[in-house]
Scaffold this active site. Structure first.
Site, PDB file in Angstrom:
ATOM      1  N   HIS A 142       0.885  -1.274   0.044  1.00 19.75           N
ATOM      2  CA  HIS A 142       0.055  -0.134   0.068  1.00 19.75           C
ATOM      3  C   HIS A 142       0.997   1.110  -0.040  1.00 19.75           C
ATOM      4  CE1 HIS A 142      -3.618   2.441   0.987  1.00 19.75           C
ATOM      5  NE2 HIS A 142      -2.720   3.423   1.567  1.00 19.75           N
ATOM      6  N   GLU A 143       1.785   1.281   0.835  1.00 23.92           N
ATOM      7  CA  GLU A 143       2.617   2.649   0.939  1.00 23.92           C
ATOM      8  C   GLU A 143       3.503   2.638   0.015  1.00 23.92           C
ATOM      9  OE1 GLU A 143       2.030   4.601   3.205  1.00 23.92           O
ATOM     10  OE2 GLU A 143       0.750   3.543   4.635  1.00 23.92           O
ATOM     11  N   HIS A 172       1.767   4.148  -3.254  1.00 30.84           N
ATOM     12  CA  HIS A 172       1.712   5.611  -3.015  1.00 30.84           C
ATOM     13  C   HIS A 172       3.216   6.353  -3.528  1.00 30.84           C
ATOM     14  CE1 HIS A 172      -1.922   6.009  -1.288  1.00 30.84           C
ATOM     15  NE2 HIS A 172      -1.666   5.511   0.084  1.00 30.84           N
TER      16      HIS A 172
END
Length: 205
Positions: free
Chosen positions: A65-66, A69
């Site tokens: 997820h990170e 980004h």
């Protein structure tokens, strides 16, 4: 484009990964869920088993997820680096014995002149990654008859569907607020898909 991580970032990601794995492991142990690899009813051994499951399911969901980004931000030429929040990680660990976790381990800090469209696309990459992982875990659960693989896959599906929806909350610094500011259509499509995935989990074997 070179996708890179700093030394500090790797330390922060590792710290957050370990803390989340333990916190979710405690929740599973307290609720009596998961798998005990050691065949003993000892709390310590059950915690090790459930924390291992969390490291694979929650940990992968958090890291990707990170990273999604960060990748999108760097793709647009911006500086992007993950910084953990020690206070929120401690809060997650302290709340885990009561069976509830506020999963806010930190955030990818982005600098530079970011347009609303870029910010929306950078933000949507995180929850979209969780939804893709949920689908992969669902396919794994349906493809293997092993009880161990199925239980891990079911938990992986559930937690990633939840993480995706949680990050779509349209308030504060959550991804949902930035996605909604960029595109109402894409925001509500993501929410609808996340809700569908969340309830579809009840039909997994």
């Amino acid at each position: 484009m070179r996708f890179r991580f700093s030394k500090r970032e790797i330390i922060d990601l590792t710290k957050a990964w370990i803390a989340l794995s333990i916190a979710f492991g405690v929740v599973l142990t307290v609720k009596g869920s998961g798998i005990n690899f050691f065949g003993t009813d000892s709390f310590v051994f059950r915690l090790i088993s459930t924390s291992t499951i969390s490291a694979v399911t929650v940990g992968i969901g958090f890291l990707l997820h990170e990273s999604a980004h960060k990748y999108m931000a760097q793709k647009y030429g911006h500086f992007a680096e993950f910084y953990s929040s020690d206070q929120m990680l401690l809060l997650a660990l302290l709340m885990s014995p009561i069976g509830f976790i506020i999963a806010l381990p930190g955030a990818v800090v982005i600098s530079g002149m970011i347009t609303r469209t870029q910010n929306g696309k950078i933000s949507i990459a995180g929850p979209l990654t969780n939804f893709v992982l949920a689908i992969i875990f669902a396919i794994t659960a349906l493809s293997f008859s092993s009880p161990v693989v199925r239980i891990i896959s079911q938990y992986g599906f559930m937690i990633n569907a939840w993480l995706g929806l949680f990050n779509l909350i349209p308030v504060w610094e959550f991804d949902g607020k930035k996605i909604l500011a960029w595109s109402k259509r894409n925001y509500f499509l993501m929410v609808a898909f996340g809700v569908f995935l969340f309830f579809a989990g009840g039909y997994l074997p």
